[in-house]
Write an enzyme that holds these catalytic residues in place. Structure first.
Site, PDB file in Angstrom:
ATOM      1  N   SER A 136       0.913  -1.156  -0.023  1.00 22.47           N
ATOM      2  CA  SER A 136      -0.068  -0.118  -0.018  1.00 22.47           C
ATOM      3  C   SER A 136       0.700   1.185  -0.090  1.00 22.47           C
ATOM      4  O   SER A 136       0.183   2.395   0.015  1.00 22.47           O
ATOM      5  CB  SER A 136      -1.001  -0.142   1.160  1.00 22.47           C
ATOM      6  N   TYR A 194      -2.761  -2.746 -10.675  1.00 21.76           N
ATOM      7  CA  TYR A 194      -2.715  -2.576  -9.207  1.00 21.76           C
ATOM      8  C   TYR A 194      -2.035  -3.761  -8.437  1.00 21.76           C
ATOM      9  O   TYR A 194      -1.008  -3.139  -7.314  1.00 21.76           O
ATOM     10  CB  TYR A 194      -4.288  -2.635  -8.788  1.00 21.76           C
ATOM     11  N   TYR A 245      -5.111   3.624   7.852  1.00 18.54           N
ATOM     12  CA  TYR A 245      -6.559   2.727   7.887  1.00 18.54           C
ATOM     13  C   TYR A 245      -6.958   3.107   9.461  1.00 18.54           C
ATOM     14  O   TYR A 245      -7.373   3.935   9.682  1.00 18.54           O
ATOM     15  CB  TYR A 245      -6.189   1.180   7.810  1.00 18.54           C
ATOM     16  N   VAL A 300       1.156  -3.844   3.955  1.00 17.12           N
ATOM     17  CA  VAL A 300       1.356  -5.216   4.805  1.00 17.12           C
ATOM     18  C   VAL A 300       2.553  -6.041   4.609  1.00 17.12           C
ATOM     19  O   VAL A 300       2.823  -6.886   5.536  1.00 17.12           O
ATOM     20  CB  VAL A 300       0.138  -6.109   4.348  1.00 17.12           C
TER      21      VAL A 300
HETATM   22  N1  GLU Z   1      -1.753  -5.430  -2.186  1.00 15.90           N
HETATM   23  C1  GLU Z   1      -2.350  -5.379  -1.032  1.00 15.90           C
HETATM   24  C2  GLU Z   1      -3.955  -5.597  -0.984  1.00 15.90           C
HETATM   25  O1  GLU Z   1      -4.405  -5.012  -1.989  1.00 15.90           O
HETATM   26  C3  GLU Z   1      -1.929  -4.079  -0.152  1.00 15.90           C
HETATM   27  C4  GLU Z   1      -2.702  -4.143   1.099  1.00 15.90           C
HETATM   28  C5  GLU Z   1      -1.772  -3.219   2.152  1.00 15.90           C
HETATM   29  O2  GLU Z   1      -0.439  -3.065   1.869  1.00 15.90           O
HETATM   30  O3  GLU Z   1      -2.170  -2.541   2.921  1.00 15.90           O
HETATM   31  O4  GLU Z   1      -4.514  -6.281  -0.516  1.00 15.90           O
END
Ligand code: GLU
Length: 322
Positions: A63, A193, A245, A263
Site C-alpha cells: 500500500s 494494481y 487505516y 502489509v
Molecule cells: N496488495 C495489498 C492488497 O491489496 C495491499 C494491502 C496493504 O498493503 O495494506 O491487499
C-alpha cells in the site's frame, strides 16, 4: 546534541528484540519474508540519508504505492474530477474492507484503502495510452532518485501470488464496476494494481520517496520536480487522515505526521519541510502495520517533537544533522 545516526541506532537496538506479530499471510509469498529484518532510513530535504539495519533488503511496497499513484491521478485526471469518483474521508474500516463505498455516492471513501486505490488505477488505465505500470514505475523511480540504469522492478512472485489469491480485491473491483466507478477492463486494471503493490524498494529508496513528499514534490537529491506542490499537499492530507487505516486517529494523536504503511512491513512517514523516514520490519499487527516500525516512529516523533501540531518553535528542534 545526539546525532540522527545514534538516535536511529538506539531505536534499532530498542525494538530489534521485539518478536511479536507475524509476516502477512493472505498474500502467500509475503510469508517468506525474514521476520528478523529491520531497517530505519531517514532522508532530509537537503538530500542527506542516514540509515541503519537491513537497509539494502528490497521488499514489495504494497500500500505504500498508493499515495504516489494518487499523485499521478491528481495530475492526469484533475482534482475535481477525481474527487467525484474517489472521496477523501477516513473509512474507519480495515484496508481490504468490502463495505468501502459511500452510501449515497458509491464512491470509495479514500485513495489509501484498497477500493479507492483500485478505482484510481482503473481510472488511470482507462486514459493511459502507454502501459500504466511503466509510468508508475517511472514516477516512483524518480521519487526514489533511481537512475535509468537502475530502475525499480516488480517482484513477479509477489505479483503472481497476489493475483492468484485476490478474491476479495476482485470482488471490490466488480462492485466498483457495478456502480460505474470504473469501466469494463477489470482484470487488466487489477493486474496493474497488483503490479504496483509488487514494486520492490528498500528503506533508502523509500526515505528518499518520502523526502520528495516532504520537499513539496522536488526530489532532494536529483532536484527533479516529480510531483506538483498542490498535489503533494493533497497527498499528505489523505495520508494524514487515512494512511494508517483504522488506526489513523491513534497515529494522528501519538505521532501527528502523514504516513503510509503496507502489509509487507514497510512504513513511510513525512515531516513536511524537514525529512522523510522509512522503516521496514515484516512482523505486522492485526491492522496490517509493522510493529517495530510503528513503535520506532512513535518514539522518534515524540523525542524530536515532530508532530505537525507541535508549536513551530519546538518542532524538530533537536534534529541534529546526520
Ligand atoms: N496488495 C495489498 C492488497 O491489496 C495491499 C494491502 C496493504 O498493503 O495494506 O491487499
Amino acid at each position: 546534541m545526539e546525532s540522527i545516526e545514534s538516535r536511529l541506532l538506539a531505536l534499532h537496538a530498542r525494538y530489534a528484540p521485539l518478536s511479536t506479530g507475524e509476516t502477512a499471510s493472505y498474500i502467500p509469498e509475503l510469508m517468506r519474508a525474514n521476520p528478523d529484518h529491520f531497517a530505519l532510513s531517514l532522508t532530509t530535504v537537503d538530500g542527506l540519508t542516514t540509515s541503519v539495519g537491513d537497509d539494502s533488503i528490497a521488499f514489495s511496497l504494497q500500500s505504500i504505492s498508493k499515495p504516489f499513484v494518487y499523485g499521478l491521478a491528481l495530475n492526469e485526471i484533475g482534482r475535481e474530477k477525481l474527487l467525484s469518483s474517489v472521496g477523501v474521508e477516513p473509512s474507519g474500516e480495515a484496508f481490504n474492507s468490502i463495505v468501502e463505498l459511500e452510501k449515497t455516492t458509491h464512491r470509495p471513501y479514500n485513495p489509501m484503502i484498497n477500493s479507492g486505490a483500485i478505482a484510481i488505477t482503473g481510472l488511470l488505465a482507462q486514459i493511459s495510452t502507454t502501459p500504466l505500470i511503466d509510468r508508475i514505475l517511472s514516477l516512483l523511480g524518480d521519487c526514489a532518485g533511481r537512475s535509468i540504469e537502475n530502475p525499480l522492478r516488480i517482484d513477479q512472485a509477489v505479483f503472481q501470488s497476489e493475483k492468484a489469491t485476490a478474491h476479495r480485491n476482485r470482488s471490490i473491483a466488480h462492485l466498483l464496476r457495478h456502480f460505474n466507478v470504473i469501466g469494463d477492463a477489470i482484470e487488466s486494471s487489477l493486474d496493474c494494481y497488483f503490479q504496483q503493490c509488487s514494486i520492490l524498494a528498500n528503506t533508502r529508496d523509500l526515505s528518499m520517496m518520502a523526502a520528495t513528499l516532504a520537499n513539496g514534490g522536488v526530489n532532494p537529491l536529483t532536484k527533479e520536480v516529480v510531483l506538483a506542490p498542490q498535489h503533494v499537499r493533497d497527498i499528505l492530507s489523505v495520508m494524514f487522515t487515512c494512511g494508517m487505516y483504522d488506526s489513523a486517529g491513534e497515529w494522528a494523536f501519538h505521532v501527528g505526521l502523514p504516513a503510509k504503511s503496507g502489509v509487507s512491513g514497510g512504513l513511510i512517514t513525512v515531516v513536511p519541510g524537514v525529512m522523510g523516514i522509512a522503516t521496514y520490519s515484516p512482523r505486522i499487527d492485526s491492522k496490517g502495520h509493522s510493529l517495530r516500525g510503528v513503535r520506532a516512529i512513535t518514539d522518534l516523533a515524540s523525542d524530536l517533537q515532530l508532530s505537525v501540531f507541535t508549536s513551530t518553535s519546538l518542532q524538530g528542534r533537536e534534529l541534529a544533522t546526520p
